[in-house]
Scaffold this active site. Structure first.
Site, mmCIF file in Angstrom:
data_model
loop_
_atom_site.group_PDB
_atom_site.id
_atom_site.type_symbol
_atom_site.label_atom_id
_atom_site.label_comp_id
_atom_site.label_asym_id
_atom_site.label_seq_id
_atom_site.Cartn_x
_atom_site.Cartn_y
_atom_site.Cartn_z
ATOM 1 C CE LYS A 172 1.837 2.790 2.110
ATOM 2 N NZ LYS A 172 2.163 1.537 1.415
ATOM 3 N NE ARG B 173 -3.241 3.948 -1.098
ATOM 4 C CZ ARG B 173 -2.935 2.913 -0.324
ATOM 5 N NH1 ARG B 173 -2.907 1.710 -0.819
ATOM 6 N NH2 ARG B 173 -2.671 3.074 0.934
ATOM 7 N NE ARG C 150 0.676 -6.170 6.122
ATOM 8 C CZ ARG C 150 0.592 -5.157 5.259
ATOM 9 N NH1 ARG C 150 1.131 -3.996 5.572
ATOM 10 N NH2 ARG C 150 -0.011 -5.316 4.103
ATOM 11 N NE ARG D 26 -3.700 -4.957 5.429
ATOM 12 C CZ ARG D 26 -3.096 -3.870 4.958
ATOM 13 N NH1 ARG D 26 -2.409 -3.099 5.782
ATOM 14 N NH2 ARG D 26 -3.158 -3.564 3.688
ATOM 15 N NE ARG E 97 -2.678 -4.447 -0.822
ATOM 16 C CZ ARG E 97 -2.138 -4.904 0.308
ATOM 17 N NH1 ARG E 97 -2.241 -6.179 0.617
ATOM 18 N NH2 ARG E 97 -1.513 -4.096 1.124
HETATM 19 P P1 AP5 Z 1 4.045 -2.127 6.667
HETATM 20 O O1 AP5 Z 1 4.740 -1.097 7.475
HETATM 21 O O2 AP5 Z 1 2.757 -2.654 7.182
HETATM 22 O O3 AP5 Z 1 3.901 -1.639 5.172
HETATM 23 P P2 AP5 Z 1 2.896 -0.613 4.503
HETATM 24 O O4 AP5 Z 1 3.669 0.097 3.456
HETATM 25 O O5 AP5 Z 1 2.239 0.194 5.537
HETATM 26 O O6 AP5 Z 1 1.938 -1.663 3.824
HETATM 27 P P3 AP5 Z 1 0.370 -1.701 3.615
HETATM 28 O O7 AP5 Z 1 0.066 -3.031 3.020
HETATM 29 O O8 AP5 Z 1 -0.366 -1.334 4.853
HETATM 30 O O9 AP5 Z 1 0.184 -0.630 2.557
HETATM 31 P P4 AP5 Z 1 -0.942 -0.533 1.590
HETATM 32 O O10 AP5 Z 1 -0.669 0.786 1.024
HETATM 33 O O11 AP5 Z 1 -1.095 -1.617 0.593
HETATM 34 O O12 AP5 Z 1 -2.227 -0.733 2.496
HETATM 35 P P5 AP5 Z 1 -3.159 0.293 3.274
HETATM 36 O O13 AP5 Z 1 -3.402 -0.256 4.604
HETATM 37 O O14 AP5 Z 1 -2.672 1.661 3.152
HETATM 38 O O15 AP5 Z 1 5.062 -3.307 6.443
HETATM 39 C C1 AP5 Z 1 4.713 -4.454 5.753
HETATM 40 C C2 AP5 Z 1 5.462 -5.667 6.351
HETATM 41 O O16 AP5 Z 1 6.844 -5.503 6.133
HETATM 42 C C3 AP5 Z 1 5.258 -5.785 7.844
HETATM 43 O O17 AP5 Z 1 5.132 -7.117 8.187
HETATM 44 C C4 AP5 Z 1 6.538 -5.181 8.431
HETATM 45 O O18 AP5 Z 1 6.842 -5.735 9.676
HETATM 46 C C5 AP5 Z 1 7.557 -5.493 7.368
HETATM 47 N N1 AP5 Z 1 8.605 -4.457 7.250
HETATM 48 C C6 AP5 Z 1 8.447 -3.136 7.311
HETATM 49 N N2 AP5 Z 1 9.618 -2.503 7.156
HETATM 50 C C7 AP5 Z 1 10.560 -3.453 6.976
HETATM 51 C C8 AP5 Z 1 11.966 -3.432 6.769
HETATM 52 N N3 AP5 Z 1 12.644 -2.289 6.694
HETATM 53 N N4 AP5 Z 1 12.594 -4.613 6.621
HETATM 54 C C9 AP5 Z 1 11.917 -5.785 6.688
HETATM 55 N N5 AP5 Z 1 10.595 -5.873 6.902
HETATM 56 C C10 AP5 Z 1 9.914 -4.715 7.044
HETATM 57 O O19 AP5 Z 1 -4.465 0.174 2.398
HETATM 58 C C11 AP5 Z 1 -5.262 -0.987 2.409
HETATM 59 C C12 AP5 Z 1 -6.394 -0.861 1.404
HETATM 60 O O20 AP5 Z 1 -7.208 0.261 1.751
HETATM 61 C C13 AP5 Z 1 -5.969 -0.594 -0.037
HETATM 62 O O21 AP5 Z 1 -5.663 -1.773 -0.718
HETATM 63 C C14 AP5 Z 1 -7.236 0.083 -0.578
HETATM 64 O O22 AP5 Z 1 -8.239 -0.844 -0.854
HETATM 65 C C15 AP5 Z 1 -7.668 0.925 0.580
HETATM 66 N N6 AP5 Z 1 -7.074 2.277 0.537
HETATM 67 C C16 AP5 Z 1 -6.177 2.807 1.403
HETATM 68 N N7 AP5 Z 1 -5.845 4.050 1.051
HETATM 69 C C17 AP5 Z 1 -6.561 4.336 -0.070
HETATM 70 C C18 AP5 Z 1 -6.640 5.470 -0.921
HETATM 71 N N8 AP5 Z 1 -5.931 6.590 -0.684
HETATM 72 N N9 AP5 Z 1 -7.469 5.412 -1.969
HETATM 73 C C19 AP5 Z 1 -8.206 4.315 -2.215
HETATM 74 N N10 AP5 Z 1 -8.156 3.199 -1.460
HETATM 75 C C20 AP5 Z 1 -7.352 3.209 -0.391
#
Ligand code: AP5
Length: 611
Positions: A105, A181, A216, A245, A256
């Site tokens: 994402k 979410r 990552r 992270r 997760r």
């Molecule tokens: P990346 O682009 O970072 O993936 P992402 O989908 O953004 O992953 P996140 O882990 O950030 O998502 P998440 O939803 O778990 O965490 P968030 O920060 O939102 O890519 C991941 C890796 O893959 C990278 O190394 C990248 O280089 C690689 N990659 C990307 N595309 C690729 C491709 N095509 N091919 C190969 N490699 C690739 O949330 C964190 C925490 O915050 C949650 O756990 C929760 O505690 C809290 N939180 C956030 N939002 C909410 C909500 N709405 N409600 C409640 N809690 C929340």
């Protein structure tokens, strides 16, 4: 009808804490406008005669009243399909991107922002920023995030709605990443009528996700996302500063992922007709190519839909006329106290709508003046409770809109033997602290209680509500208020029932020193709501009429008449662009034409001295 619906999407939000829908169907309030200036409908004299021509949805939404809004909301809930089809047709692109942890994402959002210029709102990033700034929200979120659990809905929702309400998001469009979410989060957006044009879900097999997370790395300086093997850093310098992270361990990723799956299914039905699944398990540029083509198509549809805007405008004009029928008039039996819950709610809603309109219009120094017997605590102390209820409605509603509200009650003023505070306010801060602020967890996060003064203004605060600030004998509150408004800058400061006139003090100091400046300062607050009952001078019985002003509409003057024993109603006498003088009101009661320069006298001089 479909067009009208599309324009009601952004109506000012009414607090979800307050279940007021029931009062909209109430018929007890007297209808108005029996005079011949009100021939169209009962409220025709209360709405501007000329409606804005540039009817973008937001602008229009500020003009329409929430009576209409509530009806539309009910209608929209029943007819979700219609809303989805026409949502946001004349607005910038609104996109949601969803997917499992590490589905890419964040990586895709970087590319989308580059091409489409949308405002990227990532709940993960917002939470991490709160966490590193050590805010209350960050501290609350920390334990959830570090263990891979979801942060409580109310915290995230308030953060997101606050960010969405900012000007840049409205102007450029938005890209919501990682929100909603849970079903509750999706429903919160629905209640606020916030819907995307497209809901993208990145689809990646589980085993790939785990490898992506564990490998990552983040650049704390630029926020750029790397992967030790797939996207290694460009230079050794960057590599040296990369961080991992805390929630990117294999064990936490698995948890997760499980949480994601549990919730994803529940959300899907909300967005099923705008959902587009994209294969996220290919090269990142290939993934973007598909997303790019989807967004470009939505944008094209958007442009086509704009061409029909003229038709929307004409439909909307018709709708405005029908809105007038919803005017409920002024509640009756206002001298009977305590007021019924229904009447109290009437006023809370009335005040709230006017204040929201003024704040949405960018007004920053506002004043609410509502003087009904129920809000006069000098007659009976319990009535301070009504004032507190009103404050709670206002604060929670702005908090619902994502604003951090500080509710301020002045503390003791002066020192030593001269220390003191207005009797009416004694204990009111404690009452506020003990009040039920809902399960929402608003108190301490989005609503905070403080005092009046420059030091009370925190960086986090978005809006200040000052509870009946007033001078006490020998002590003037204005210096503290001035320090506060200076510190608040262009953030809204709302005074509720202020009393800023000088009081006689034994020393006489307050009456002479700096009086002009004090009065000038007090007058710098613009009235956004006023309601006062009109009596014979010096009495509180019988009620002769009422004066009401609800921003941005004119002042409305009403006469109370007895229909039959025990039955009364209010009749509209006149409207005024500015607050009417006593003479003007007396003339209106006497039925004299406007601008007839004559001082009030005789029987109809009863209003003298009330303003
Ligand atoms: P990346 O682009 O970072 O993936 P992402 O989908 O953004 O992953 P996140 O882990 O950030 O998502 P998440 O939803 O778990 O965490 P968030 O920060 O939102 O890519 C991941 C890796 O893959 C990278 O190394 C990248 O280089 C690689 N990659 C990307 N595309 C690729 C491709 N095509 N091919 C190969 N490699 C690739 O949330 C964190 C925490 O915050 C949650 O756990 C929760 O505690 C809290 N939180 C956030 N939002 C909410 C909500 N709405 N409600 C409640 N809690 C929340």
């Amino acid at each position: 009808m479909a067009m009208i619906t599309s324009l009601t999407m952004n109506f000012p939000h009414i607090s979800t804490h307050n279940n007021y829908n029931n009062i909209y169907s109430n018929q007890k309030f007297s209808t108005v406008c029996t005079n011949n200036t009100c021939n169209l409908s009962s409220r025709s004299s209360l709405v501007p005669l000329i409606w804005p021509i540039s009817l973008n949805s937001l602008h229009l939404s500020k003009q329409l009243t929430a009576y209409h809004y509530v009806n539309q909301r009910i209608h929209l809930r029943k007819n979700r399909k219609m809303k989805q089809v026409i949502c946001g047709r004349s607005e910038p692109l609104k996109v949601m991107i969803s997917g499992a942890p590490a589905s890419g994402k964040g990586t895709q959002c970087e590319l989308i922002v580059q091409k489409f210029g949308l405002v990227h709102i990532s709940t993960g990033d917002l939470l991490r920023a709160e966490l590193s700034a050590g805010t209350d929200i960050g501290n609350k979120a920390k334990e959830y995030m570090n263990s891979g659990r979801l942060v409580p809905d109310e915290i995230v929702t308030a953060m997101v709605t606050a960010r969405l309400s900012r000007e840049d998001a409205k102007e450029k469009g938005w890209l919501l990443d990682g929100y909603p979410r849970t079903l509750a989060q999706a429903e919160s957006l629905e209640r606020l009528n916030i819907r995307p044009d497209i809901y993208i879900v990145l689809d990646v097999p589980d085993e790939i996700l785990i490898d992506r997370c564990v490998g990552r790395k983040l650049d704390p300086l630029t926020g750029k996302i790397y992967h030790v093997t797939h996207f290694p850093p460009e230079t050794e310098d960057i590599k040296a500063r990369l961080i991992t992270r805390p929630d990117d361990t294999e064990e936490k990723v698995k948890s997760r992922l499980q949480i994601y799956k549990q919730n994803a299914e529940a959300i899907l039905p909300v967005y099923s007709n705008i959902m587009k699944k994209v294969d996220g398990n290919s090269d990142k540029d290939a993934v973007f190519e598909e997303i790019d083509s989807l967004l470009s198509r939505v944008q094209k549809e958007e442009q086509d839909a704009r061409k029909s805007e003229a038709a929307v405008i004409s439909s909307t004009r018709a709708d405005i006329t029908s809105l007038n029928k919803d005017w409920r008039g002024i509640p009756t039996r206002l001298n009977n106290i305590p007021h019924s819950r229904e009447i109290r709610e009437y006023f809370y809603t009335d005040v709230l709508q006017a204040t929201q309109r003024a704040v949405n219009d960018g007004k920053t120094r506002l004043k609410i003046e509502i003087s009904i017997p129920e809000l006069n605590p000098s007659m009976d102390v319990y009535r301070i409770g009504t004032l507190m209820e009103l404050i709670r409605v206002l604060a929670l509603s702005f908090a619902d809109d994502g604003k951090r509200v500080k509710v301020c009650v002045q503390g003791s003023m002066g020192e030593g033997a001269l220390a003191g505070m207005p009797l009416q306010l004694a204990g009111s801060r404690k009452i506020l602290e003990f009040m039920d602020w809902g399960d929402y967890g608003a108190l301490g996060t989005f609503v905070n209680i403080g005092s009046i003064g420059g030091k009370e203004v925190g960086e986090q605060d978005d809006l200040f509500i000052l509870v009946a600030p007033q001078n006490a004998v020998g002590n003037c509150i204005i210096d503290d208020m001035k320090a506060m408004t200076d510190a608040a800058g262009n953030r809204p400061v709302i005074l509720v029932n202020p009393k800023l006139k000088d009081l006689p003090g034994s020393s006489g100091i307050m009456q002479t020193m700096g009086r002009d400046k004090r009065l000038e300062y007090a007058a710098s607050f613009e009235i956004c709501y006023q309601f006062r009952l009109l009596y014979y001078a010096g009495t509180q019985y019988p009620i002769m009429g009422a004066l009401r002003m609800s921003y941005p509409y004119p002042y409305e003057l009403y006469k109370r008449v007895d229909e039959s024993p025990g039955k009364e109603k209010y009749i509209s006498l006149a409207t005024f662009a500015k607050r009417p003088s006593v003479d003007e009101m007396n003339d209106a009661f006497e039925g004299k034409p406007r601008n007839q320069a004559k001082r009030a006298q005789g029987f109809w001089g009863f209003l003298s001295g009330i303003l």
